[in-house]
Design a protein around this motif. Structure first.
Motif, short mmCIF file in Angstrom:
data_model
loop_
_atom_site.label_atom_id
_atom_site.label_comp_id
_atom_site.label_asym_id
_atom_site.label_seq_id
_atom_site.Cartn_x
_atom_site.Cartn_y
_atom_site.Cartn_z
N GLU A 1 0.83 -1.20 0.00
CA GLU A 1 0.00 0.00 0.00
C GLU A 1 0.86 1.25 0.00
OE1 GLU A 1 -3.91 1.16 2.69
OE2 GLU A 1 -2.50 -0.37 3.33
N SER A 2 0.51 2.23 -0.82
CA SER A 2 1.20 3.52 -0.79
C SER A 2 0.70 4.32 0.40
CB SER A 2 0.91 4.30 -2.06
OG SER A 2 1.52 3.67 -3.16
N ALA B 1 3.24 14.18 -0.91
CA ALA B 1 4.20 13.06 -0.91
C ALA B 1 3.46 11.73 -0.92
CB ALA B 1 5.10 13.14 0.32
N THR B 2 3.69 10.94 -1.92
CA THR B 2 3.16 9.57 -1.97
C THR B 2 4.34 8.61 -2.07
OG1 THR B 2 1.09 10.24 -3.01
CG2 THR B 2 1.74 7.95 -3.28
N ALA B 3 4.45 7.77 -1.07
CA ALA B 3 5.56 6.81 -1.04
C ALA B 3 5.00 5.40 -1.20
CB ALA B 3 6.33 6.92 0.28
N ALA B 4 5.48 4.69 -2.20
CA ALA B 4 5.13 3.28 -2.37
C ALA B 4 5.89 2.47 -1.31
CB ALA B 4 5.54 2.83 -3.78
N PRO B 5 5.49 1.23 -1.06
CA PRO B 5 6.22 0.42 -0.08
C PRO B 5 7.72 0.37 -0.43
CG PRO B 5 4.19 -0.67 -0.70
CD PRO B 5 4.32 0.51 -1.60
N VAL C 1 7.78 11.14 4.08
CA VAL C 1 7.05 9.88 4.28
C VAL C 1 8.00 8.72 4.01
CG1 VAL C 1 5.10 8.46 3.52
CG2 VAL C 1 4.89 10.96 3.55
N ILE C 2 8.21 7.90 5.03
CA ILE C 2 9.04 6.71 4.89
C ILE C 2 8.10 5.51 4.96
CG2 ILE C 2 11.07 5.45 5.72
CD1 ILE C 2 11.81 8.00 7.34
N ASN C 3 7.81 4.93 3.83
CA ASN C 3 6.86 3.81 3.78
C ASN C 3 7.65 2.51 3.75
OD1 ASN C 3 4.62 2.23 3.57
ND2 ASN C 3 4.07 2.88 1.48
N GLY C 4 7.48 1.72 4.79
CA GLY C 4 8.24 0.47 4.90
C GLY C 4 7.81 -0.56 3.87
N ALA C 5 8.76 -1.44 3.56
CA ALA C 5 8.46 -2.54 2.64
C ALA C 5 7.50 -3.54 3.29
CB ALA C 5 9.75 -3.23 2.21
N GLY C 6 7.50 -3.57 4.63
CA GLY C 6 6.63 -4.51 5.34
C GLY C 6 5.44 -3.82 5.98
N ALA C 7 4.51 -4.63 6.50
CA ALA C 7 3.29 -4.10 7.12
C ALA C 7 3.55 -3.73 8.57
CB ALA C 7 2.19 -5.14 7.03
N GLY C 8 2.82 -2.72 9.04
CA GLY C 8 2.95 -2.30 10.44
C GLY C 8 2.23 -1.00 10.68
N PRO C 9 2.38 -0.43 11.88
CA PRO C 9 1.68 0.82 12.21
C PRO C 9 2.31 2.03 11.55
CG PRO C 9 3.06 0.11 14.05
CD PRO C 9 3.17 -0.96 13.01
N LEU D 1 11.92 -1.35 7.00
CA LEU D 1 10.87 -0.86 7.89
C LEU D 1 9.56 -1.64 7.70
CD1 LEU D 1 10.11 1.49 9.93
CD2 LEU D 1 9.34 2.77 7.90
N LYS D 2 8.90 -1.91 8.83
CA LYS D 2 7.54 -2.48 8.78
C LYS D 2 6.58 -1.39 9.25
CE LYS D 2 9.47 -6.93 10.20
NZ LYS D 2 10.67 -6.44 10.92
N GLY D 3 5.65 -1.02 8.40
CA GLY D 3 4.79 0.12 8.70
C GLY D 3 5.34 1.36 8.04
N ALA D 4 4.99 2.53 8.59
CA ALA D 4 5.45 3.79 8.00
C ALA D 4 5.83 4.78 9.09
CB ALA D 4 4.36 4.38 7.11
N VAL D 5 6.81 5.62 8.77
CA VAL D 5 7.17 6.73 9.65
C VAL D 5 6.95 8.02 8.86
CG1 VAL D 5 9.02 7.86 10.94
CG2 VAL D 5 8.89 5.36 10.91
#
Ligand code: ZN
Length: 332
Positions: free
Chosen positions: A7-8, A14-18, A43-51, A82-86
């Motif tokens: 999910e982006s 700013a739109t960050a893809a995983p 936006v730092i969008n992790g490759a993995g899932a998370g909060p 990263l899992k999730g996004a910062v």
């Protein structure tokens, strides 16, 4: 909003893809001279899932510590790991920051942006900037920290305000080693933390730095400590692989701001120190007049510790002098 691995994440422009890190801005109105006001965002969008963990700083424009922390943290969080996004918002109040003032000098009606959240779309200018930030944050963030400091008037050592829900205390302790001064704040509105908590999410306010810690070495220290905590929170919530640290001496308490009883020169008592337990009635500082006569004394209002002291010795009666934690006891 927890992210999935495919999910982006979009915040403002700013739109960050995983697995991506993207910079952009949240539009926040424009000025008479045609200047667009924008709130910068990373936006730092992790490759993995998370909060989704949201960090915002410089709601008060005289507090550059949070922006440095975001700058340092943005280089240390690898979206591939990263899992999730910062989401890093290094400067929520760009006009105040540009002027190095607590509030936006162009808006004298709502000078303190940390008292007006979640803002208003049709309010004073600062209301509108707060509203733009809140609208961007409210559906995206799960966890939020607001970074503050003593700004132009004080130095504040590591201190945290929480609404005492267990999940808020958990986030506070995830700031890591040395962050044991955790005080209760049940304010229902005004700050991003309160707005987050009203929305059923988790927000806290953290303090470190200020005027007497802006020399090069000390300012860098403050930024490093805060950046370390941002990464430590990622460790704690298993957003990054790593060993989280925690405070080993966390206390519960209430803040009391001590105001100057007299005007003159503010002199902390020799031997007193930040985040160190003292007894009710112990002397924290004295105020001498311009001729050197003692005209006032600040005493501990309860058993506890001070976490903030006035950094500018010139003081007028009624000015902020000391931020004291009336300690109620240890936390579990
Ligand atoms: Zn502040």
């Amino acid at each position: 909003m927890s992210t999935t691995s495919n999910e982006s994440v979009t915040v403002g422009s700013a739109t960050a893809a995983p697995g991506e890190i993207k910079r952009g801005a949240i539009a926040a109105g424009d000025l008479a001279g045609g200047v667009k006001v924008e709130i910068p965002v990373v936006v730092i969008n992790g490759a993995g899932a998370g909060p989704t963990f949201w960090v915002n700083a410089a709601i008060h424009g005289d507090e550059p510590e949070g922006p440095l922390a975001c700058a340092l943290a943005s280089k240390r969080i690898d979206p591939a790991k990263l899992k999730g996004a910062v989401v890093l918002v290094p400067c929520v109040n760009p006009l105040a920051f540009s002027a190095a003032e607590r509030g936006n000098p162009l808006d004298t009606f709502t000078y303190d942006m940390n008292r007006i959240y979640p803002g208003k779309p049709d309010g004073y200018f600062s209301d509108r900037v707060a509203h733009a930030h809140w609208e961007a944050m409210k559906d995206v963030a799960d966890l939020e920290i607001s970074i503050h400091s003593g700004g132009a008037h004080s130095f504040l050592d590591k201190a945290i305000f929480v609404d005492e829900r267990p999940e808020s205390v958990e986030l506070a302790k995830a700031m890591g080693e040395g962050w044991g001064c955790i005080m209760s704040n049940f304010t229902k509105s005004g700050s991003p933390m309160a707005a987050m908590n009203n929305a059923g999410k988790v927000g806290i306010t953290v303090e470190l730095g200020g005027r007497s810690y802006t020399s090069p070495e000390r300012f860098r220290y403050v930024g490093e400590e805060l950046a370390k905590s941002i990464v430590n929170i990622c460790y704690h919530y298993e957003m990054l692989d790593g060993q989280a640290t925690y405070p080993d001496d966390a206390t519960k308490g209430q803040q009391e701001a001590l105001l100057a009883p007299a005007s003159g020169i503010f002199l902390p008592e020799p031997g007193v120190d930040f985040l160190t337990m003292m007894n009710k009635g112990d002397t924290i500082a004295r105020i001498i007049n311009i001729f050197g006569d003692e005209v006032g004394e600040l005493k501990a209002p309860a058993d506890g510790m001070f976490f903030g002291l006035r950094a500018l010795p010139n003081v007028n009666q009624g000015d902020w002098c000391c931020f004291f934690n009336k300690v109620e006891g240890p936390r579990d």
